[in-house]
Design a protein around this motif. Structure first.
Motif, mmCIF file in Angstrom:
data_model
loop_
_atom_site.group_PDB
_atom_site.id
_atom_site.type_symbol
_atom_site.label_atom_id
_atom_site.label_comp_id
_atom_site.label_asym_id
_atom_site.label_seq_id
_atom_site.Cartn_x
_atom_site.Cartn_y
_atom_site.Cartn_z
ATOM 1 N N SER A 36 -5.153 -4.893 -0.683
ATOM 2 C CA SER A 36 -3.931 -4.529 -1.404
ATOM 3 C C SER A 36 -3.033 -5.735 -1.674
ATOM 4 N N GLY A 76 -3.968 9.338 2.630
ATOM 5 C CA GLY A 76 -5.123 8.605 3.130
ATOM 6 C C GLY A 76 -6.438 9.335 2.952
ATOM 7 N N VAL A 83 -5.182 0.604 8.388
ATOM 8 C CA VAL A 83 -3.744 0.850 8.408
ATOM 9 C C VAL A 83 -3.523 1.952 9.433
ATOM 10 N N ARG A 143 -1.701 -2.678 12.103
ATOM 11 C CA ARG A 143 -3.115 -2.867 11.776
ATOM 12 C C ARG A 143 -4.003 -3.039 13.003
ATOM 13 N N PRO A 190 -5.886 -8.120 3.601
ATOM 14 C CA PRO A 190 -6.247 -6.793 3.093
ATOM 15 C C PRO A 190 -6.252 -6.793 1.561
ATOM 16 N N VAL A 235 -13.145 -4.797 7.402
ATOM 17 C CA VAL A 235 -12.029 -3.987 6.913
ATOM 18 C C VAL A 235 -10.848 -4.165 7.864
ATOM 19 N N GLU A 246 -8.922 -0.507 5.039
ATOM 20 C CA GLU A 246 -8.775 -1.291 3.812
ATOM 21 C C GLU A 246 -9.730 -2.479 3.821
ATOM 22 N N GLY A 305 0.809 -1.207 0.000
ATOM 23 C CA GLY A 305 0.000 0.000 0.000
ATOM 24 C C GLY A 305 0.842 1.256 0.000
ATOM 25 N N MET A 323 -6.108 4.673 6.782
ATOM 26 C CA MET A 323 -7.186 4.234 5.896
ATOM 27 C C MET A 323 -7.782 2.947 6.448
#
Length: 293
Positions: free
Chosen positions: A245, A292, A268, A147, A243, A265, A163, A104, A161
């Protein structure tokens, strides 16, 4: 075992002749031979076979040479960076990260920081969020990307963000009839949970998402690394959640499926020390928060 033993061993391994190695090291041959014997005694295996007047590395010796060469090269780089920082030629800025953020915002941040200030040495260390907090408090790193949220008065955290999560399933299994998967359906499948340790971690975040739905995962296997978890998925051991990404990995043996569930979700989260007034840190934090938005 001391570093000089490894240095002596590497030179002897390169020359495969004690006399030439002693000349390179500017020492007499008998003490060098004693140092090598001491190293073999400590390791507990023969590192060289004596062949005539020369030497030949054993399998164990070849392995030790490969591993210690990488280690000493890294040590030399660290010492040189330490000298530059000590001379104030450069400032050290450490970043801790969980592996999944490498797909990311983190790579772009590293390029930005390295390009913006040539007098700053940007160092990277892979560690989970709990380890990042301790590293921040001890001064080993200046910025962390994880996370999970940690409640610690010495640490400030910012959610960069949220994710979306996707399910990683074996590419070999038939495509599901539905375009998206549900938590209820996922909970019936054998699950690969990662990281297994230390905790709390991303694994606990996943478990809490299913508990909030009144569901309990069928954990078939635990793994410590993201790549290991995906490898186990490809082998058909179970499924896992990653995630979105991570889809940039483009693995042929794993397929990623969206999940139809609000709140599934993975945030991050950026962490740094409360009261850290470094302009370079402020620059990094501001840049990340702009990305973000």
């Amino acid at each position: 075992m001391e570093l000089r033993h490894l240095r002596y061993f590497q030179v002897v391994a390169q020359e495969l002749n004690v006399t030439r190695a002693a000349e390179r090291l500017h020492m007499a041959q008998p003490p060098l031979s004693r140092q090598i014997r001491q190293l073999e005694d400590e390791v507990g295996v023969a590192l060289f076979d004596r062949v005539g007047r020369g030497l030949r590395l054993t399998e164990a010796g070849r392995f030790l040479l490969e591993q210690t060469t990488q280690m000493t090269q890294r040590l030399e780089e660290t010492i040189e960076s330490t000298r530059r920082i000590g001379r104030q030629d450069k400032r050290w800025f450490g970043i801790g990260f969980v592996p999944s953020v490498l797909y990311g915002v983190l790579p772009e941040l590293i390029r930005e920081l390295r390009g913006a200030e040539q007098q700053v040495e940007v160092g990277l260390a892979e560690m989970i969020t709990v380890e990042q907090v301790e590293a921040l408090k001890s001064g080993r790193i200046d910025l962390g990307f994880g996370r999970i949220a940690i409640n610690d008065p010495a640490i400030r955290q910012e959610v960069v963000m949220a994710e979306p999560l996707v399910a990683a399933v074996p590419a070999s299994e038939p495509a599901p009839a539905q375009a998206t998967l549900t938590p209820q359906g996922l909970a019936t499948r054998p699950f690969i949970l990662y990281p297994a340790r230390p905790r709390p971690s991303y694994a606990d975040h996943l478990l809490s998402l299913f508990r909030a739905q009144g569901l309990q995962l069928r954990v078939a296997q635990e793994a410590n690394e993201l790549q290991t978890a995906l490898g186990l998925v490809a082998a058909g051991v179970g499924i896992t959640l990653v995630p979105a990404s991570i889809q940039r990995l483009h693995r042929d043996d794993v397929r990623y499926c969206p999940i139809d569930a609000p709140g599934f979700v993975s945030p991050v989260i950026m962490s740094y020390r409360v009261g850290d007034s470094s302009p370079f840190l402020a620059q990094a934090v501001a840049w990340v928060m702009r990305q973000g938005q």
